[in-house]
Design an enzyme around this catalytic site. Structure first.
Site, short mmCIF file in Angstrom:
data_model
loop_
_atom_site.label_atom_id
_atom_site.label_comp_id
_atom_site.label_asym_id
_atom_site.label_seq_id
_atom_site.Cartn_x
_atom_site.Cartn_y
_atom_site.Cartn_z
N GLU A 114 39.77 53.80 48.88
CA GLU A 114 39.60 52.82 47.80
C GLU A 114 38.16 52.76 47.30
OE1 GLU A 114 41.83 51.11 46.21
OE2 GLU A 114 43.58 51.60 47.45
N GLU A 136 35.59 47.89 41.16
CA GLU A 136 36.30 48.88 40.35
C GLU A 136 35.45 49.31 39.15
OE1 GLU A 136 40.56 49.18 37.91
OE2 GLU A 136 40.11 47.43 39.16
#
Length: 290
Positions: A114, A136
Site C-alpha cells: 500500500e 495517496e
C-alpha cells in the site's frame, strides 16, 4: 516471577529464558491450542511482535523508508509501530510461533504494498521500499459515500488513502476514529500527521471484522469460519483472502492481477526472512470479492 533460592544467582540469559517460558500461557479453545507469549528479562517486557520483528530487523525490511525520495521520510518509526501494536495485544500473539510469524509477515506485506515506492529495477530490489508513502497520490475522488448515514461525510473533507494500510472512505474513517479516540470524519488528516495514529488505523482495520467480512487477523490465525456464501464464492483461508478483504473489488476474481501479485511477492519475502512457510491459498484469482 519464580525466585531462585540458590546461593549463587543464575546467568542473566537463563533468567530471561525462564521468564519467557513461565510467562507463556496456553489456552485451549475450540479444540486448538492458542499461545500468547511475552518475553523479557528482569525489569523489562517485550511484546510477541517485538520478539519477531526487532528494531534492527524492521530497519532492514524497510530499507529505504527514510530516504529523501520517500514522502514519508521519518514518519513510520519502529517506536510508533510498537506503541500501536500495544493497543492490539492479540496481534502477532495468537497461535504457535509459525502462525504468529505468518500473521506479522502478512500485515507487513499488505502495508508495504500500500505504501511502496519501489519499482522493478529499484536499488536493493522492488520489495525494499515499503512505507515510502503516507498519503495517496493524486486521489481521484474524496472517497465520500453519501449514502452512508451512520458515518456522514464532513463538508470539505477528503477520505482518501492515508497511513500504512491507506485507510479510505468515510465508513472506515468514522469507526476507526471512534475506536481509537479521534474524530475520523472531521479530522481525517491526523492519520497522515501522527505516526502512532497511522499505525493504529492499520491495525484497527486488520483486527476488526466488518459486516460480512472476517478480520484479516481471524483469517491468518485460523479463526475464520466460512459461511455458505463464502464457500460458494471460494473464499478460502490464506493470504489471498486477506487481499480480498483489503482490496478484493479491484484485485480478486481475475487472473494475474499485478497488484495482488505484488502483495504476494512482499509476503514471500517477509516469510523467508522470518523463516516460515507462506501457507496455502496465496492468491484470490478465483475468489469472488466481498
Amino acid at each position: 516471577m519464580l525466585q531462585d533460592t540458590a546461593m549463587a544467582s543464575p546467568p542473566l540469559g537463563v533468567v530471561s529464558y525462564l521468564a519467557a517460558v513461565l510467562a507463556s500461557i496456553v489456552i485451549a479453545a475450540s479444540g486448538a491450542a492458542e499461545a500468547r507469549w511475552w518475553y523479557g528479562g528482569p525489569g523489562q517486557q517485550r511484546s510477541p511482535v517485538e520478539a519477531i520483528v526487532t528494531e534492527q530487523l524492521y530497519a532492514s525490511l524497510f530499507l529505504h523508508k527514510d530516504d529523501a525520495a520517500c514522502p514519508a521520510k521519518g514518519f513510520y518509526t519502529y517506536a510508533s509501530f510498537v506503541r500501536a501494536v500495544a493497543r492490539f495485544p492479540q496481534f502477532g500473539a495468537t497461535g504457535c510461533l509459525d502462525t504468529r510469524k505468518r500473521e506479522v509477515a502478512a500485515f507487513l506485506a499488505q502495508i508495504s504494498h500500500e505504501t511502496t515506492g519501489g519499482w522493478a529495477t529499484a536499488p536493493d530490489g522492488p520489495y525494499s521500499w515499503g512505507l515510502c508513502y503516507k498519503e495517496e497520490i493524486n486521489p481521484q475522488s474524496n472517497y465520500c459515500d453519501a449514502t452512508d448515514k451512520q458515518w456522514p461525510c464532513y463538508p470539505g473533507k477528503s477520505y482518501h488513502g492515508r497511513g500504512p494500510i491507506q485507510i479510505s472512505w468515510n465508513f472506515n474513517y468514522g469507526p476507526a476514529g471512534r475506536a481509537l479516540g479521534f474524530d475520523g470524519l472531521r479530522n481525517p488528516e491526523v492519520v497522515a500527521n501522527c505516526s502512532d495514529t497511522a499505525f493504529q488505523t492499520a491495525l484497527w482495520f486488520w483486527m476488526t471484522p466488518r459486516e460480512a467480512k472476517p478480520s484479516c487477523h481471524q483469517v491468518m490465525v485460523g479463526e475464520y469460519r466460512p459461511s455458505r456464501a463464502d464457500a460458494a464464492a471460494n473464499r478460502t483461508a490464506g493470504f489471498g483472502l486477506v487481499t480480498n478483504i483489503v482490496n478484493g473489488g479491484l484485485e480478486c476474481n481475475r487472473a494475474g492481477d499485478a497488484q495482488a501479485n505484488n502483495r504476494i511477492a512482499f509476503y514471500r519475502r517477509y516469510c523467508q526472512v522470518l523463516g516460515v512457510d507462506v501457507g496455502p491459498n496465496l492468491d484470490c484469482e478465483h475468489q469472488q470479492p466481498f
